[in-house]
Design a protein around this motif. Structure first.
Motif, PDB file in Angstrom:
ATOM      1  N   LEU A 115       0.905  -1.337  -0.046  1.00  0.00           N
ATOM      2  CA  LEU A 115       0.078  -0.080  -0.061  1.00  0.00           C
ATOM      3  C   LEU A 115       0.768   1.271   0.213  1.00  0.00           C
ATOM      4  O   LEU A 115       0.331   2.457  -0.374  1.00  0.00           O
ATOM      5  CB  LEU A 115      -0.911  -0.317   1.195  1.00  0.00           C
ATOM      6  CG  LEU A 115      -1.837  -1.140   1.358  1.00  0.00           C
ATOM      7  CD1 LEU A 115      -2.960  -1.169   2.610  1.00  0.00           C
ATOM      8  CD2 LEU A 115      -2.764  -1.215   0.087  1.00  0.00           C
ATOM      9  N   GLY A 116       2.216   1.086   0.209  1.00  0.00           N
ATOM     10  CA  GLY A 116       3.040   2.411   0.411  1.00  0.00           C
ATOM     11  C   GLY A 116       3.451   2.607   1.907  1.00  0.00           C
ATOM     12  O   GLY A 116       2.651   2.218   2.972  1.00  0.00           O
TER      13      GLY A 116
ATOM     14  N   LYS B  22       3.615   5.489   3.362  1.00  0.00           N
ATOM     15  CA  LYS B  22       3.033   6.473   4.243  1.00  0.00           C
ATOM     16  C   LYS B  22       1.415   6.253   4.701  1.00  0.00           C
ATOM     17  O   LYS B  22       1.243   6.439   5.788  1.00  0.00           O
ATOM     18  CB  LYS B  22       2.863   7.850   3.398  1.00  0.00           C
ATOM     19  CG  LYS B  22       2.068   8.932   3.780  1.00  0.00           C
ATOM     20  CD  LYS B  22       1.763  10.020   2.967  1.00  0.00           C
ATOM     21  CE  LYS B  22       1.009  10.992   3.754  1.00  0.00           C
ATOM     22  NZ  LYS B  22       0.669  12.247   2.729  1.00  0.00           N
ATOM     23  N   LYS B  23       0.882   5.628   3.832  1.00  0.00           N
ATOM     24  CA  LYS B  23      -0.459   5.089   4.298  1.00  0.00           C
ATOM     25  C   LYS B  23      -0.422   4.345   5.437  1.00  0.00           C
ATOM     26  O   LYS B  23      -1.587   4.430   6.268  1.00  0.00           O
ATOM     27  CB  LYS B  23      -0.963   4.337   3.088  1.00  0.00           C
ATOM     28  CG  LYS B  23      -1.702   5.183   1.957  1.00  0.00           C
ATOM     29  CD  LYS B  23      -2.052   4.308   0.877  1.00  0.00           C
ATOM     30  CE  LYS B  23      -2.655   5.234  -0.390  1.00  0.00           C
ATOM     31  NZ  LYS B  23      -3.031   4.327  -1.476  1.00  0.00           N
ATOM     32  N   VAL B  24       0.422   3.217   5.566  1.00  0.00           N
ATOM     33  CA  VAL B  24       0.314   2.446   6.736  1.00  0.00           C
ATOM     34  C   VAL B  24       1.120   2.721   7.753  1.00  0.00           C
ATOM     35  O   VAL B  24       0.950   2.614   9.173  1.00  0.00           O
ATOM     36  CB  VAL B  24       1.207   1.088   6.359  1.00  0.00           C
ATOM     37  CG1 VAL B  24       1.299   0.161   7.459  1.00  0.00           C
ATOM     38  CG2 VAL B  24       0.812   0.602   5.055  1.00  0.00           C
ATOM     39  N   TYR B  25       2.200   4.115   8.008  1.00  0.00           N
ATOM     40  CA  TYR B  25       2.683   4.816   8.712  1.00  0.00           C
ATOM     41  C   TYR B  25       1.592   5.334   9.892  1.00  0.00           C
ATOM     42  O   TYR B  25       1.783   5.243  10.952  1.00  0.00           O
ATOM     43  CB  TYR B  25       3.376   5.802   8.301  1.00  0.00           C
ATOM     44  CG  TYR B  25       4.727   5.962   8.913  1.00  0.00           C
ATOM     45  CD1 TYR B  25       5.255   5.026   9.605  1.00  0.00           C
ATOM     46  CD2 TYR B  25       5.570   7.269   8.839  1.00  0.00           C
ATOM     47  CE1 TYR B  25       6.760   5.346  10.138  1.00  0.00           C
ATOM     48  CE2 TYR B  25       6.578   7.723   9.508  1.00  0.00           C
ATOM     49  CZ  TYR B  25       7.248   6.547  10.305  1.00  0.00           C
ATOM     50  OH  TYR B  25       8.525   6.923  11.010  1.00  0.00           O
TER      51      TYR B  25
ATOM     52  N   MET C 298       1.542  12.435   8.803  1.00  0.00           N
ATOM     53  CA  MET C 298       0.855  12.581   7.830  1.00  0.00           C
ATOM     54  C   MET C 298       1.068  13.464   6.660  1.00  0.00           C
ATOM     55  O   MET C 298       0.457  13.502   5.415  1.00  0.00           O
ATOM     56  CB  MET C 298      -0.737  12.724   8.198  1.00  0.00           C
ATOM     57  CG  MET C 298      -1.208  12.042   9.096  1.00  0.00           C
ATOM     58  SD  MET C 298      -1.303  10.221   8.218  1.00  0.00           S
ATOM     59  CE  MET C 298       0.116   9.136   8.744  1.00  0.00           C
TER      60      MET C 298
ATOM     61  N   GLU D 286       5.189  10.533   0.167  1.00  0.00           N
ATOM     62  CA  GLU D 286       5.357   8.908  -0.164  1.00  0.00           C
ATOM     63  C   GLU D 286       6.896   9.346  -0.571  1.00  0.00           C
ATOM     64  O   GLU D 286       7.209  10.164  -1.350  1.00  0.00           O
ATOM     65  CB  GLU D 286       4.453   8.327  -0.938  1.00  0.00           C
ATOM     66  CG  GLU D 286       4.710   6.759  -1.416  1.00  0.00           C
ATOM     67  CD  GLU D 286       4.863   5.838  -0.149  1.00  0.00           C
ATOM     68  OE1 GLU D 286       5.948   5.904   0.660  1.00  0.00           O
ATOM     69  OE2 GLU D 286       3.806   5.765   0.277  1.00  0.00           O
TER      70      GLU D 286
ATOM     71  N   THR E  15       6.993   5.481  -4.768  1.00  0.00           N
ATOM     72  CA  THR E  15       6.249   5.736  -6.034  1.00  0.00           C
ATOM     73  C   THR E  15       6.784   5.569  -7.558  1.00  0.00           C
ATOM     74  O   THR E  15       5.840   5.277  -8.309  1.00  0.00           O
ATOM     75  CB  THR E  15       6.158   7.372  -5.795  1.00  0.00           C
ATOM     76  OG1 THR E  15       5.714   7.684  -4.446  1.00  0.00           O
ATOM     77  CG2 THR E  15       4.984   8.127  -6.579  1.00  0.00           C
TER      78      THR E  15
END
Length: 536
Positions: free
Chosen positions: A95-96, A98-101, A234, A238, A243
């Protein structure tokens, strides 16, 4: 044959150290501050939990947690961490980063607060609830390991990448120190009975309400640093490597890094399409091609982290038992419950201040000069030497005049753990695996480490329970298991040196150069096969 590097990735590799590097270190590092605080603060209050919930007023001594309960309280968060490292490491590649962070951070905040709110009408209910929330706290902490390391490695330039990743991990030392300081402040604020006959205060029951507040406050404070950094996490874009190389969006990568680096970068969509079309960029984790290129590397990172964490977590979680065994912390019945927390916290704070924290920052300053391999091998060597120096003449150290010397030597094991494998095992897996598998492989390596931590936590606990009644009046502690545990930890550190030979040196190379992602098919194979594991 080398392929031409994407401009956006080359710009990151050669970028001068600037504000965004330090911003990333602070944002990712505060997660590790929280991780260390939450994992190690439990060791400050386990004896207090025993005195509150397991004291029999008809017995002459304060209560202690039964071995199985103590193992659960100390080890359940480590089990959650292991699961979180595997799950969120895999999810970070899907998912990347940043999203999971953000998910991991929210989980850490909520479960830190919930751990301190573990209420029940029965002692077993309190402990059960505490263990439930600490498991999920560990699950969130586990995600922070692969994500923080991967994000920092993909943001850093190749010249100082090791120092930047190590600086993120060095916040763990401040987390351990912070836990000790918070416990000192809270215990001092609640302790009004320094001069009272300690255990009589407990037995009268007058101290129980205050003592119950102490451990809850210490655990809940761990939510603060994570909550304070949520907004900034947030806002981070990314990473360009995810990316571009995984999501295959050259335009977005160039746009994000143009803002970060404050330069104009070209999207290079055609070049990216050519790079990602190569067969050398398509193999998965469970393939023969991965095994040929990175199998020994993964074995090296998992085995050394596993062995290191057996020793490191044993030392951290049970240093209070070692200090009690040599008489540096007085017997429980000689002080009230809150003052015991104060004495344990003071010991942990001194060790963290004098050896743990300096060790981390020695790694930060020297890792890009000495290299990862040299620092890891040196750390394991000195840990082995100092463990045997403590273990072989163990009864000599327990005599009162020699106790300070014991603590000094014991502190050196922490120093060389952190100026050594405890830092490098975190750094290397974030550098040597392909971008699409980087978070997953770091999570696997870290999970192997937590498996070692679980072995250390549970194994050391039971080893230190053994008794020798013939030694109770000669200045020796009643438990002889500590000596045997120290010998075993010395042997484990020795094997850590052996498996370090499988770990490649990654100093001064770009991530794509290390992984072969900027090589043609044949060249990539040669690159992986010729990677040095023992630098000249």
């Amino acid at each position: 044959m080398a392929k031409e590097q994407l401009g956006v990735l080359n710009a990151l590799d050669v970028a001068k150290t600037q504000l965004y590097h330090f911003t990333a270190i602070v944002i990712a590092g505060m997660g590790f501050f929280t991780d260390a605080y939450d994992l190690f603060c439990i060791s400050l209050v386990t004896k207090l939990l025993g005195r509150i919930y397991y004291t029999d007023l008809n017995q002459p001594k304060p209560g202690t947690l039964p071995p199985n309960v103590a193992a659960a309280v100390n080890g359940v968060a480590l089990c959650g961490t292991l699961a979180g490292q595997l799950f969120f490491g895999w999810l970070g590649d899907k998912l990347g980063r940043k999203k999971v962070y953000g998910i991991t951070l929210v989980l850490m905040v909520l479960c830190s607060v919930a751990s301190g709110l573990s209420f029940s009408d029965h002692p077993k209910g309190v402990i059960t609830t505490l263990c439930f929330f600490r498991f999920w706290l560990g699950f969130g902490i586990g995600g922070d390991y692969p994500l923080s390391a991967t994000i920092m490695s993909e943001y850093a330039n190749k010249k100082t990448r090791g120092a930047f990743i190590a600086a993120v991990f060095a916040m763990q030392g401040f987390g351990i120190l912070g836990g000790g300081i918070v416990a000192l402040i809270v215990s001092t604020a609640f302790d009004h009975s320094f001069k009272a006959p300690a255990y009589s205060v407990d037995r009268a029951g007058s101290l129980a309400p205050q003592a119950d507040f102490v451990w809850r406050i210490i655990l809940m404070v761990g939510a603060l640093p994570a909550a304070l950094t949520y907004y900034w996490r947030m806002k981070m874009p990314e990473t360009a490597r995810y990316t571009a190389l995984v999501a295959k969006n050259a335009k977005q990568a160039a746009s994000d890094m143009s803002k970060v680096l404050q330069v104009d970068l070209e999207a290079e969509e055609e070049k990216l399409e050519k790079i990602t079309r190569e067969k050398s960029n398509t193999f998965g984790l469970f393939t023969k091609q991965f095994a040929r290129r990175h199998g020994l590397h993964l074995l090296g990172t998992t085995s050394t982290w596993f062995l290191l964490d057996i020793a490191f977590y044993s030392q951290n979680l049970f240093q209070k038992d070692i200090f009690s065994a040599i008489g540096w912390i007085p017997k429980a019945e000689s002080m009230n419950a809150i003052h015991e927390v104060y004495r344990i916290a003071r010991a942990q704070t001194l060790i963290a201040m004098c050896s743990t924290v300096p060790g981390y920052w020695f790694t930060v300053f020297f890792i890009d000069y000495l290299g990862r391999f040299t620092i890891q091998l040196m750390g394991f060597f000195f840990m082995t030497v100092f463990m045997f120096a403590l273990a072989i003449p163990y009864h000599h150290w327990t005599l009162r005049p020699n106790r300070i010397a014991f603590v000094v030597i014991y502190s050196f094991t922490f120093f060389f753990a952190n100026f050594g494998p405890n830092a490098t095992t975190f750094v290397v897996p974030a550098e040597i695996f392909p971008a699409r598998l980087r978070s997953t492989c770091h999570g696997i390596s870290a999970a192997a480490g937590k498996a070692g931590a679980i072995v250390g936590a549970f194994g050391f606990l039971y080893a230190a329970q053994s008794k020798d009644p013939t030694k109770t009046d000669a200045g020796y502690p009643p438990g002889i298991g500590v000596k045997n545990s120290l010998i075993m930890l010395g042997v484990i550190n020795f094997f850590g040196m052996v498996f370090t030979l499988l770990v490649p040196e990654s100093k001064g190379k770009s991530l794509e150069e290390l992984t072969g992602e900027n090589e043609e098919e044949e060249g990539a194979e040669q690159q992986a096969n010729s990677t040095r594991t023992v630098p000249v």
